[in-house]
Design a protein around this motif. Structure first.
Motif, mmCIF file in Angstrom:
data_model
loop_
_atom_site.group_PDB
_atom_site.id
_atom_site.type_symbol
_atom_site.label_atom_id
_atom_site.label_comp_id
_atom_site.label_asym_id
_atom_site.label_seq_id
_atom_site.Cartn_x
_atom_site.Cartn_y
_atom_site.Cartn_z
ATOM 1 N N HIS A 234 0.827 -1.207 0.000
ATOM 2 C CA HIS A 234 0.000 0.000 0.000
ATOM 3 C C HIS A 234 0.857 1.251 0.000
ATOM 4 C CE1 HIS A 234 -4.153 -1.454 1.409
ATOM 5 N NE2 HIS A 234 -4.314 -0.756 0.306
ATOM 6 N N ASP A 235 1.832 1.249 0.914
ATOM 7 C CA ASP A 235 2.700 2.422 1.041
ATOM 8 C C ASP A 235 3.568 2.587 -0.204
ATOM 9 O OD1 ASP A 235 1.550 2.873 3.464
ATOM 10 O OD2 ASP A 235 3.246 2.228 4.672
ATOM 11 N N SER A 236 3.963 1.464 -0.804
ATOM 12 C CA SER A 236 4.741 1.554 -2.050
ATOM 13 C C SER A 236 3.913 2.256 -3.118
ATOM 14 C CB SER A 236 5.120 0.152 -2.555
ATOM 15 O OG SER A 236 6.003 -0.475 -1.651
ATOM 16 N N TYR A 237 2.634 1.907 -3.167
ATOM 17 C CA TYR A 237 1.755 2.535 -4.155
ATOM 18 C C TYR A 237 1.640 4.036 -3.912
ATOM 19 C CZ TYR A 237 -2.006 3.616 -7.251
ATOM 20 O OH TYR A 237 -2.727 4.182 -8.259
ATOM 21 N N LEU A 238 1.515 4.437 -2.657
ATOM 22 C CA LEU A 238 1.393 5.871 -2.344
ATOM 23 C C LEU A 238 2.640 6.638 -2.774
ATOM 24 C CD1 LEU A 238 -0.281 5.845 1.190
ATOM 25 C CD2 LEU A 238 -1.274 6.671 -0.962
ATOM 26 N N VAL A 239 3.809 6.060 -2.525
ATOM 27 C CA VAL A 239 5.048 6.761 -2.906
ATOM 28 C C VAL A 239 5.146 6.834 -4.430
ATOM 29 C CG1 VAL A 239 7.569 6.757 -2.793
ATOM 30 C CG2 VAL A 239 6.246 6.110 -0.773
ATOM 31 N N LEU A 240 4.800 5.732 -5.103
ATOM 32 C CA LEU A 240 4.847 5.706 -6.564
ATOM 33 C C LEU A 240 3.905 6.771 -7.144
ATOM 34 C CD1 LEU A 240 6.113 4.135 -8.906
ATOM 35 C CD2 LEU A 240 4.221 2.527 -8.756
ATOM 36 N N ARG A 241 2.746 6.888 -6.555
ATOM 37 C CA ARG A 241 1.783 7.895 -6.996
ATOM 38 C C ARG A 241 2.329 9.308 -6.756
ATOM 39 N NH1 ARG A 241 -4.526 8.146 -6.608
ATOM 40 N NH2 ARG A 241 -4.800 10.372 -6.534
ATOM 41 N N GLY A 242 2.973 9.481 -5.605
ATOM 42 C CA GLY A 242 3.567 10.785 -5.305
ATOM 43 C C GLY A 242 4.628 11.164 -6.325
ATOM 44 N N ILE A 243 5.467 10.210 -6.693
ATOM 45 C CA ILE A 243 6.589 10.495 -7.599
ATOM 46 C C ILE A 243 6.090 11.041 -8.948
ATOM 47 C CG2 ILE A 243 8.417 9.366 -8.984
ATOM 48 C CD1 ILE A 243 9.046 7.656 -6.517
ATOM 49 N N LYS A 244 4.899 10.619 -9.351
ATOM 50 C CA LYS A 244 4.408 11.062 -10.674
ATOM 51 C C LYS A 244 4.276 12.575 -10.781
ATOM 52 C CE LYS A 244 2.444 6.690 -11.729
ATOM 53 N NZ LYS A 244 1.325 5.833 -11.961
ATOM 54 N N THR A 245 4.027 13.249 -9.661
ATOM 55 C CA THR A 245 3.901 14.716 -9.712
ATOM 56 C C THR A 245 5.120 15.411 -9.099
ATOM 57 O OG1 THR A 245 2.673 14.654 -7.627
ATOM 58 C CG2 THR A 245 1.369 14.734 -9.665
ATOM 59 N N LEU A 248 6.447 18.581 -11.034
ATOM 60 C CA LEU A 248 5.521 19.714 -10.909
ATOM 61 C C LEU A 248 5.543 20.314 -9.519
ATOM 62 C CD1 LEU A 248 2.231 18.560 -12.638
ATOM 63 C CD2 LEU A 248 3.685 20.480 -13.278
ATOM 64 N N ARG A 249 5.505 19.429 -8.522
ATOM 65 C CA ARG A 249 5.451 19.928 -7.147
ATOM 66 C C ARG A 249 6.726 20.677 -6.786
ATOM 67 N NH1 ARG A 249 5.871 16.049 -3.839
ATOM 68 N NH2 ARG A 249 5.731 14.217 -5.186
ATOM 69 N N VAL A 250 7.880 20.085 -7.106
ATOM 70 C CA VAL A 250 9.130 20.726 -6.673
ATOM 71 C C VAL A 250 9.359 22.042 -7.413
ATOM 72 C CG1 VAL A 250 11.617 20.436 -6.326
ATOM 73 C CG2 VAL A 250 10.090 18.522 -5.923
ATOM 74 N N GLN A 251 8.855 22.123 -8.647
ATOM 75 C CA GLN A 251 8.894 23.409 -9.348
ATOM 76 C C GLN A 251 8.172 24.478 -8.524
ATOM 77 O OE1 GLN A 251 7.074 23.125 -13.288
ATOM 78 N NE2 GLN A 251 9.004 22.273 -14.010
ATOM 79 N N ARG A 252 6.946 24.162 -8.078
ATOM 80 C CA ARG A 252 6.162 25.142 -7.319
ATOM 81 C C ARG A 252 6.763 25.371 -5.923
ATOM 82 N NH1 ARG A 252 0.942 27.223 -7.126
ATOM 83 N NH2 ARG A 252 1.022 27.046 -9.372
ATOM 84 N N HIS A 253 7.237 24.281 -5.274
ATOM 85 C CA HIS A 253 7.912 24.450 -3.974
ATOM 86 C C HIS A 253 9.062 25.445 -4.124
ATOM 87 C CE1 HIS A 253 6.023 21.405 -1.423
ATOM 88 N NE2 HIS A 253 6.182 20.487 -2.348
ATOM 89 N N SER A 254 9.799 25.330 -5.223
ATOM 90 C CA SER A 254 10.970 26.195 -5.420
ATOM 91 C C SER A 254 10.548 27.646 -5.653
ATOM 92 C CB SER A 254 11.803 25.702 -6.615
ATOM 93 O OG SER A 254 12.284 24.402 -6.361
ATOM 94 N N GLU A 255 9.512 27.852 -6.459
ATOM 95 C CA GLU A 255 9.013 29.226 -6.680
ATOM 96 C C GLU A 255 8.575 29.846 -5.364
ATOM 97 O OE1 GLU A 255 5.633 29.328 -9.366
ATOM 98 O OE2 GLU A 255 6.774 28.146 -10.828
ATOM 99 N N ASN A 256 7.772 29.093 -4.610
ATOM 100 C CA ASN A 256 7.260 29.621 -3.347
ATOM 101 C C ASN A 256 8.380 29.792 -2.314
ATOM 102 O OD1 ASN A 256 4.723 29.722 -4.408
ATOM 103 N ND2 ASN A 256 3.853 28.042 -3.200
ATOM 104 N N GLY A 257 9.302 28.834 -2.292
ATOM 105 C CA GLY A 257 10.418 28.908 -1.337
ATOM 106 C C GLY A 257 11.243 30.164 -1.554
ATOM 107 N N LYS A 258 11.511 30.448 -2.824
ATOM 108 C CA LYS A 258 12.304 31.631 -3.162
ATOM 109 C C LYS A 258 11.557 32.900 -2.740
ATOM 110 C CE LYS A 258 14.144 30.737 -7.024
ATOM 111 N NZ LYS A 258 14.098 30.539 -8.481
ATOM 112 N N ALA A 259 10.250 32.936 -3.003
ATOM 113 C CA ALA A 259 9.459 34.125 -2.654
ATOM 114 C C ALA A 259 9.425 34.321 -1.134
ATOM 115 C CB ALA A 259 8.044 33.996 -3.218
ATOM 116 N N VAL A 260 9.278 33.235 -0.383
ATOM 117 C CA VAL A 260 9.261 33.343 1.084
ATOM 118 C C VAL A 260 10.637 33.791 1.590
ATOM 119 C CG1 VAL A 260 9.155 31.963 3.213
ATOM 120 C CG2 VAL A 260 7.335 31.758 1.501
#
Ligand SMILES: *Cc1c(COP(=O)(O)O)cnc(C)c1O
Length: 380
Positions: A234-245, A248-260
């Motif tokens: 189950h947990d393997s599936y959740l991590v695999l699902r997370g990796i797909k985005t 995209l996520r780290v792009q936005r984390h980086s934009e927001n991180g820089k702004a903060v």
């Protein structure tokens, strides 16, 4: 494949019986054999291998450009597996600004099995060289470090030990392979707390290792199989699902991180801001060379230097949640001295610069206006 394609397709196949686009969650401990010892596709017992975990492990190897991925029940279980490659008397040189749980495992668990740990400031690679002996078997790097966001020049370290029988392992939890791929920079081994950015939704505890070579991957798999710290399907599936985005996520984390980070830098109540993407950061040049962008982790201290100010601030934030952990879609705030790094003795914390007025933010992917407004209100 390029990275944004790999996070979705790397090492993945459609399920052969039904064409299911996603790997099913294979809830099975064991696999039927027609005659003793005849396995279907190598599956025998799920501690050794499980198809859902296998799909995740293949994805991990793909996104880190390694030969073999392994998924564990936590990030610390992954580190535990690495240390079991070693024997009594072996020496490990580790960066001094480590994740608290890693420091605790090194100093309070493996210390008593006669592994010798030396903690070194990796700012200047020549300082590492001074500590290398014939017993040195492993160099443990975290970059950026937690919580002070110090960087280690991975390429400089791997160049330093080239030709020596020393493994270089990198905890790549903070950067993620979207921002930095240690194996491409010469590292032998990458470790993740997949609990953080790889999972990305604060809904699972998981760990990962990726080995550069098949041979090292096989040694680590043997230890994992023999000591049992695997990730469930189950947990393997959740991590695999997370990796797909992830991209995209780290792009936005980086934009927001820089702004903060920029917002904090100009705030009259703020003293220091720790973020590798600020141009006046002493390691900015290394950051731009080693990382694609700078991620969502930002730490800062107060001009007053007062612990009470940090605590009051943390009690006031609302969009940011006061909680341990990091790397999820939601923004979190943390007091390292009393929370994530409480396991490091006070004098050691002071020496490292983890002061009582230090606040660490894991900047999420919400609208930046709401995040800044939340910080502004908490400061007020
Ligand atoms: C959280 C974390 C770990 C430990 O991982 P768990 O999944 O909590 O066991 C190790 N290293 C870093 C940098 C972390 O942030």
């Amino acid at each position: 494949m390029n990275f944004n394609t790999k996070v979705i397709h790397g090492g993945q196949q459609h399920e052969p019986h039904t064409g299911s686009v996603n790997v099913p969650v294979f809830l099975t401990s064991t696999f039927a054999q027609r005659t003793p010892g005849e396995l279907k596709n190598g599956y025998e017992y799920s501690r050794g291998a499980n198809p859902t975990r296998q799909a995740l492990e293949d994805s991990l190897a793909s996104i880190e450009n390694g030969a073999r991925g392994l998924a564990f029940g936590s990030g610390l279980a992954a580190i535990d597996c690495v240390l079991k490659l070693l024997s009594p008397g072996d020496e490990i040189i580790a960066v001094d600004d480590l994740y608290g749980g890693t420091y605790r495992m090194f100093t309070r668990l493996f210390d008593k099995y006669q592994l010798k740990f030396t903690f070194v400031n990796f700012d200047d690679v020549s300082k590492i060289e001074q500590h290398i002996t014939e017993n040195t078997k492993l160099i443990w790097i975290e970059t950026p470090t937690n919580p002070l966001m110090k960087l280690v020049d991975i390429k400089a370290v791997t160049d330093l030990v080239k030709g020596k029988n020393i493994l270089v392992a990198v905890d790549n939890t903070f950067a993620t392979p979207y921002l930095q791929r240690p194996i491409d920079l010469g590292a032998d081994l990458v470790m993740h707390s997949a609990t953080k950015y790889l999972g990305g939704h604060s809904d699972v505890i998981a760990g990962a290792l990726v080995a550069k070579t098949e041979e090292l991957g096989e040694q680590l798999h043997f230890i994992q199989f023999a000591s049992g710290g695997i990730l469930g399907p189950h947990d393997s599936y959740l991590v695999l699902r997370g990796i797909k985005t992830l991209a995209l996520r780290v792009q936005r984390h980086s934009e927001n991180g820089k702004a903060v980070a920029k917002y904090l830098q100009q705030h009259p109540s703020v003293d220091k801001v720790f973020y590798p993407g600020l141009e006046d950061n002493p390691q900015y040049e290394l950051a731009t060379r080693q990382m694609k962008d700078f991620g969502g982790m930002v730490s800062f201290t107060f001009k007053s230097g007062k612990k009470e100010d940090a605590i009051k601030f943390l009690e006031q934030v609302k969009v940011f949640t006061l909680a341990e952990s990091l790397g999820g879609v939601e923004s979190l705030a943390n007091h390292p001295a009393m929370m994530t790094h409480a396991s490091i003795p006070a004098e050691k914390r002071a020496e490292l610069g983890i002061t009582d007025d230090l606040v660490r933010l894991s900047v999420g992917i919400e609208d930046i206006e709401d995040l800044i407004a939340d910080l502004e209100r908490a400061f007020a």
